[in-house]
Design an enzyme around this catalytic site. Structure first.
Site, mmCIF file in Angstrom:
data_model
loop_
_atom_site.group_PDB
_atom_site.id
_atom_site.type_symbol
_atom_site.label_atom_id
_atom_site.label_comp_id
_atom_site.label_asym_id
_atom_site.label_seq_id
_atom_site.Cartn_x
_atom_site.Cartn_y
_atom_site.Cartn_z
ATOM 1 N N ARG A 98 24.446 31.550 6.104
ATOM 2 C CA ARG A 98 25.550 31.087 6.945
ATOM 3 C C ARG A 98 25.522 29.573 6.963
ATOM 4 O O ARG A 98 24.556 28.961 6.537
ATOM 5 C CB ARG A 98 25.457 31.635 8.369
ATOM 6 C CG ARG A 98 24.288 31.094 9.162
ATOM 7 C CD ARG A 98 24.186 31.726 10.545
ATOM 8 N NE ARG A 98 25.241 31.286 11.441
ATOM 9 C CZ ARG A 98 25.097 30.282 12.318
ATOM 10 N NH1 ARG A 98 23.970 29.617 12.415
ATOM 11 N NH2 ARG A 98 26.099 29.937 13.112
ATOM 12 N N TYR A 136 32.261 29.474 17.375
ATOM 13 C CA TYR A 136 31.092 30.237 16.943
ATOM 14 C C TYR A 136 31.513 31.643 16.527
ATOM 15 O O TYR A 136 32.416 32.242 17.119
ATOM 16 C CB TYR A 136 30.075 30.379 18.083
ATOM 17 C CG TYR A 136 29.378 29.099 18.468
ATOM 18 C CD1 TYR A 136 29.038 28.145 17.512
ATOM 19 C CD2 TYR A 136 29.023 28.861 19.794
ATOM 20 C CE1 TYR A 136 28.372 26.980 17.881
ATOM 21 C CE2 TYR A 136 28.356 27.705 20.171
ATOM 22 C CZ TYR A 136 28.038 26.767 19.216
ATOM 23 O OH TYR A 136 27.372 25.632 19.573
ATOM 24 N N ASN A 168 26.061 26.068 9.455
ATOM 25 C CA ASN A 168 26.228 25.514 10.783
ATOM 26 C C ASN A 168 26.469 24.017 10.601
ATOM 27 O O ASN A 168 26.229 23.476 9.525
ATOM 28 C CB ASN A 168 24.996 25.772 11.643
ATOM 29 C CG ASN A 168 25.232 25.363 13.081
ATOM 30 O OD1 ASN A 168 26.295 25.633 13.640
ATOM 31 N ND2 ASN A 168 24.260 24.676 13.673
ATOM 32 N N TYR A 181 27.396 20.048 23.403
ATOM 33 C CA TYR A 181 26.125 20.563 22.890
ATOM 34 C C TYR A 181 25.746 19.863 21.581
ATOM 35 O O TYR A 181 24.597 19.513 21.356
ATOM 36 C CB TYR A 181 26.224 22.071 22.683
ATOM 37 C CG TYR A 181 25.011 22.665 22.004
ATOM 38 C CD1 TYR A 181 23.813 22.834 22.697
ATOM 39 C CD2 TYR A 181 25.058 23.041 20.667
ATOM 40 C CE1 TYR A 181 22.698 23.348 22.066
ATOM 41 C CE2 TYR A 181 23.952 23.560 20.026
ATOM 42 C CZ TYR A 181 22.775 23.716 20.734
ATOM 43 O OH TYR A 181 21.667 24.222 20.094
ATOM 44 N N LYS A 182 26.724 19.655 20.732
ATOM 45 C CA LYS A 182 26.441 19.033 19.442
ATOM 46 C C LYS A 182 26.271 17.517 19.549
ATOM 47 O O LYS A 182 25.928 16.866 18.563
ATOM 48 C CB LYS A 182 27.558 19.375 18.438
ATOM 49 C CG LYS A 182 27.534 20.847 17.998
ATOM 50 C CD LYS A 182 28.733 21.157 17.113
ATOM 51 C CE LYS A 182 28.885 22.641 16.801
ATOM 52 N NZ LYS A 182 27.897 23.165 15.846
ATOM 53 N N GLU A 238 24.384 22.421 7.819
ATOM 54 C CA GLU A 238 23.171 23.164 7.482
ATOM 55 C C GLU A 238 23.539 24.428 6.717
ATOM 56 O O GLU A 238 24.323 25.251 7.208
ATOM 57 C CB GLU A 238 22.426 23.574 8.756
ATOM 58 C CG GLU A 238 21.874 22.406 9.526
ATOM 59 C CD GLU A 238 21.314 22.792 10.886
ATOM 60 O OE1 GLU A 238 20.666 21.944 11.506
ATOM 61 O OE2 GLU A 238 21.539 23.942 11.336
ATOM 62 N N HIS A 272 17.238 30.405 21.276
ATOM 63 C CA HIS A 272 18.685 30.161 21.292
ATOM 64 C C HIS A 272 19.231 29.911 22.702
ATOM 65 O O HIS A 272 20.432 29.692 22.862
ATOM 66 C CB HIS A 272 19.440 31.342 20.667
ATOM 67 C CG HIS A 272 19.511 31.287 19.176
ATOM 68 N ND1 HIS A 272 19.080 32.301 18.357
ATOM 69 C CD2 HIS A 272 19.963 30.313 18.335
ATOM 70 C CE1 HIS A 272 19.260 31.971 17.089
ATOM 71 N NE2 HIS A 272 19.785 30.771 17.044
HETATM 72 C C1 HEM Z 1 16.133 33.646 12.504
HETATM 73 C C2 HEM Z 1 16.854 32.700 12.189
HETATM 74 C C3 HEM Z 1 17.338 31.624 13.125
HETATM 75 C C4 HEM Z 1 16.628 30.589 13.646
HETATM 76 C C5 HEM Z 1 15.162 30.278 13.420
HETATM 77 C C6 HEM Z 1 17.547 29.836 14.465
HETATM 78 C C7 HEM Z 1 17.192 28.712 15.181
HETATM 79 C C8 HEM Z 1 18.052 27.966 15.949
HETATM 80 C C9 HEM Z 1 17.671 26.820 16.721
HETATM 81 C C10 HEM Z 1 16.253 26.286 16.835
HETATM 82 C C11 HEM Z 1 18.785 26.341 17.320
HETATM 83 C C12 HEM Z 1 18.851 25.135 18.245
HETATM 84 C C13 HEM Z 1 18.768 25.571 19.674
HETATM 85 C C14 HEM Z 1 18.516 24.407 20.613
HETATM 86 O O1 HEM Z 1 19.487 23.779 21.041
HETATM 87 O O2 HEM Z 1 17.341 24.154 20.905
HETATM 88 C C15 HEM Z 1 19.881 27.187 16.914
HETATM 89 C C16 HEM Z 1 21.203 27.014 17.288
HETATM 90 C C17 HEM Z 1 22.205 27.927 16.986
HETATM 91 N N1 HEM Z 1 22.073 29.118 16.322
HETATM 92 FE FE1 HEM Z 1 20.420 29.789 15.405
HETATM 93 N N2 HEM Z 1 18.774 30.412 14.430
HETATM 94 C C18 HEM Z 1 18.691 31.515 13.621
HETATM 95 C C19 HEM Z 1 19.697 32.381 13.300
HETATM 96 C C20 HEM Z 1 20.972 32.293 13.775
HETATM 97 C C21 HEM Z 1 22.016 33.204 13.428
HETATM 98 C C22 HEM Z 1 21.899 34.379 12.470
HETATM 99 C C23 HEM Z 1 23.113 32.823 14.077
HETATM 100 C C24 HEM Z 1 24.427 33.546 13.952
HETATM 101 C C25 HEM Z 1 25.483 33.433 14.414
HETATM 102 C C26 HEM Z 1 22.760 31.639 14.853
HETATM 103 C C27 HEM Z 1 23.606 30.918 15.654
HETATM 104 C C28 HEM Z 1 23.304 29.714 16.243
HETATM 105 C C29 HEM Z 1 24.289 28.869 16.888
HETATM 106 C C30 HEM Z 1 25.775 29.171 17.019
HETATM 107 C C31 HEM Z 1 23.602 27.733 17.348
HETATM 108 C C32 HEM Z 1 24.223 26.507 17.993
HETATM 109 C C33 HEM Z 1 24.388 25.510 16.881
HETATM 110 C C34 HEM Z 1 25.332 24.364 17.097
HETATM 111 O O3 HEM Z 1 26.323 24.477 17.820
HETATM 112 O O4 HEM Z 1 25.109 23.322 16.457
HETATM 113 N N3 HEM Z 1 21.447 31.357 14.647
HETATM 114 N N4 HEM Z 1 19.413 28.181 16.090
#
Ligand code: HEM
Ligand code: FES
Lengths: 321, 356
Positions: free
Chosen positions: B223, B37, B225, B316-317, B265, B193
């Protein structure tokens, strides 16, 4: 202002002197196109080329946010200030070309509010003018309490009272009229949000009084301009590349390094991602850190800088780049 | 270029497939041979011609079928689309942003005609030609956010900005990697988050939020993901986990190349002008492993990344159980040669796979 904020080339198409202190300026796009819409409470940063000095002053947009043909701002002359308002009053003429930023809103309406209670002092009326136009469209409920020095200096009082006779209340200092804040704040329905824009003292007064009455912080909003993120010019020596670069007041350190043809790393250009982190080899002066990346220890040590947003003031700066 | 839209499904018989064009332009998310990350955000200002970065809202061959799939999900579960009352203006903002962007970026597919607040919207691929009054909800068949996101690929979270935080107060979420709008609605950036491992401790969310609060009009960001999905299923929602979770147990060495998908994504961030809200489109791209490995660089790299990614992330994934199978399969496509920097396929410069 953040790095990379978009600029717009505009032409001054109308200048109206409202009273002894306040003048209104109208801007249209020089290319004839439409301006971006904005939300009530937004400001634009106006660039002024004042005899070799560039001034960057933020002014609230007061025109109808839906009107994309022109923006208007009102500038209060400040004889003691650093000169931006004097430049606007004395030097700007109809037909002049200027550069303004895209709208930025740090004073937006909380659209969950059941009622918007607005408190304005003097030139602090301007953001409310746009917010009221926005609320008119959305049929939002508001009440404005506007304090001015005198009827002669009451900018936009006539327009406001004519359009909103029941919602606008005006107070003239020279007639010893004052807002009864205590009473005003206690009589509000649940779900009211209060907004204040005016002199520092007025903002403090509203924040303190509302806090003392138990208003939640989230329901009290005040206008706060971010200091424009330019700064004084400085010089930087890039040790690895073996060159010295002048950083202008208007560009970021990163931009200056790039202009010199050096391929420096970056990603976000907003001080968050860490990519541009650069080691400082030598420095004699003060760092102006504006990033969200470095830890406090890094800053204290003076060993690192994030060139996308941060600057330096002083004699010597040598970077490992 | 005119796009040939696939007729395909993302459920039941899973006829989803990528053309060669779609494979070459796939947003491969790894710029080096390892992954962790990071605050991986950059400005969203176009990109190489034909890439998914080029347009503000990418439209590809899956468009029409994805919109059909969204309609099925919504018919079964209307709570996938929600908008708190104060978010209606942001919905109009989003409608305007998408209509203006798509009609400018794809004039052969979309047209927008505006005369004051009298608007006409033509969406050729979906056969829509509607007239309505901008800012008057009564003139549209759905609320503005729902109307436009039923016609736009990707999920959408619409965030209200207040109190130095972002609040998930509206969204259209039918193609999500195992999270739920109905659960997250009304939460703030740190709350939604909360389930993510490691990133909080690394200070990633604190920094990311600061950056997002400062995303300004006219200056969007983006970005990538990624995760792993068995079968090309768009709707991997917690609500339906009982239906898709079990599919993860169907992988075999024989079917893994076609069944196991890398899911990426493309996340973008736009300030919305009239409401000062922020919209977060989350555009999902899927590719079968057997298609990934047609790009030698990607085959080598994906093997190394998935083999080495920390257990916390793989858990987690949701692919920790299948990791051995996946890594085994991919190892056939990693000859140990070095890979070039960056995400692009570099087909002309990277060597083909050395056999044996
Ligand atoms: C405002 C915008 C954003 C929204 C609405 C959003 C929403 C989400 C949601 C709903 C999850 C899933 C959490 C769960 O397990 O329930 C997630 C995961 C995550 N988000 Fe965001 N996020 C946003 C911006 C960001 C940004 C800017 C970062 C920057 C680094 C970030 C980093 C992550 C990471 C690292 C994960 C874990 C994803 C994975 O490992 O697959 N998010 N986010
Ligand atoms: S470029 Fe991201 S912190 Fe400087």
């Amino acid at each position: 202002m953040s790095a990379g904020t978009e600029k717009i080339d505009v032409t001054v198409t109308d200048i109206v002197k409202l009273n002894d202190l306040v003048t209104r300026f109208k801007f249209e796009r020089s290319d004839g196109g439409q301006l971006p819409t904005f939300s009530g409470g937004a400001h634009t940063v106006v660039e002024m080329q004042d005899d070799g000095i560039t001034r960057l002053n933020p002014y609230s947009l007061m025109s109808d946010p839906m009107d994309q043909s022109a923006y208007t701002i009102s500038v209060r002359r400040d004889d003691e200030g650093r000169g931006g308002s004097l430049f606007m009053h004395n030097r700007v003429k109809t037909g002049d070309r200027m550069v303004i930023s895209y709208p930025v809103n740090l004073f937006s309406l909380d659209l969950r509010a059941r009622k918007h209670l607005m408190i304005a002092g003097g030139i602090g009326i301007t953001p409310f003018l746009a917010q009221i136009k926005q609320l008119d469209r959305l049929s939002g409920r508001f009440e404005l309490h506007y304090a001015c020095r005198s009827a002669a200096l009451g900018s936009y009082v006539d327009e406001l009272t004519a359009n909103h006779p029941n919602a606008v209340h005006v107070y003239y200092d020279d007639q010893k009229q004052a807002i009864d804040l205590q009473r005003l704040l206690t009589g509000q329905p649940l779900g009211t949000h209060v907004y204040v824009c005016g002199p520092k003292g007025m903002i403090e007064w509203v924040r303190k009084t509302s806090a003392a009455l138990g208003w939640p912080e989230e329901a009290v909003h005040y206008e706060e301009f971010l200091a424009p993120q330019s700064g004084k010019p400085f010089q930087v020596r890039l040790a690895k590349s073996g060159i010295t670069v002048d950083v202008g007041e208007h560009e970021s350190l990163l931009e200056a390094i790039e202009r010199a043809g050096i391929d420096a790393p970056y990603l976000c250009r907003g001080g968050a991602c860490g990519q541009c982190e650069t080691d400082v080899i030598e420095s004699d002066g003060t760092f102006v850190h504006r990033d969200h990346w470095l830890e406090d220890e890094d800053r204290a040590s003076g060993c690192k800088i994030m060139p996308c947003v941060s600057r330096f003031e002083g004699r010597t700066l040598v970077l490992d780049r | 270029m005119t796009i040939q839209f696939n007729d395909e499904t993302f459920r039941d018989d899973y006829t989803f497939h990528n053309s060669d064009w779609a494979i070459r332009r796939f947003p491969f998310p790894f710029h080096e041979d390892s992954y962790m990350y990071s605050v991986n955000m950059e400005q969203h200002r176009g990109g190489p011609a034909g890439s998914v970065y080029e347009k503000r809202f990418d439209v590809d061959e899956h468009y029409v079928s994805e919109m059909k799939d969204r309609a099925i999900v919504l018919a079964e579960d209307p709570l996938r689309c929600q908008s708190l009352p104060h978010m209606t203006l942001a919905g109009w903002d989003l409608l305007e942003l998408i209509m203006v962007s798509k009609s400018e970026d794809y004039p052969d597919l979309f047209e927008l005609h505006r005369d004051g607040n009298d608007w006409r919207w033509i969406n050729r691929p979906l056969g829509i030609d509607d007239r309505f009054t901008f800012l008057d909800e009564a003139t549209l068949p759905y609320g503005p956010m729902e109307y436009i996101t039923r016609q736009t690929q990707g999920d959408f979270a619409v965030l209200d900005q207040r109190d130095e935080n972002l609040w998930m107060d509206a969204g259209m979420v039918t193609t999500q990697a195992d999270w739920s709008l109905d659960f997250d609605i009304g939460m703030n950036f740190f709350e939604w988050h909360a389930p993510v491992p490691l990133a909080h401790e690394m200070g990633i969310f604190k920094r990311a939020l600061k950056f997002l609060l400062n995303v300004q009009q006219g200056n969007p960001a983006r970005r990538l993901n990624w995760t792993m999905t068995v079968n090309p299923l768009l709707d991997t929602s917690p609500e339906n986990y009982h239906k898709w979770g079990i599919q993860k147990t169907t992988l075999t060495p024989e079917n893994i190349g076609s069944k196991q998908h890398l899911r990426v994504e493309l996340q973008t961030f736009f300030r919305l002008p009239r409401s000062n809200a922020l919209v977060f489109p989350i555009r999902c791209y899927m590719i079968a492993l057997q298609d990934v490995v047609t790009v030698p660089k990607w085959g080598r790299r994906l093997h190394r990344v998935l083999r080495d990614v920390p257990v916390e992330l793989a858990t987690y994934k949701g692919f920790i159980g299948n990791r051995p199978l996946i890594v085994d399969y991919l190892s056939q496509f990693d000859d140990g040669l070095p890979t070039s920097d960056g995400i692009w396929p570099d087909l002309d410069t990277e060597p083909p796979l050395r056999k044996g």
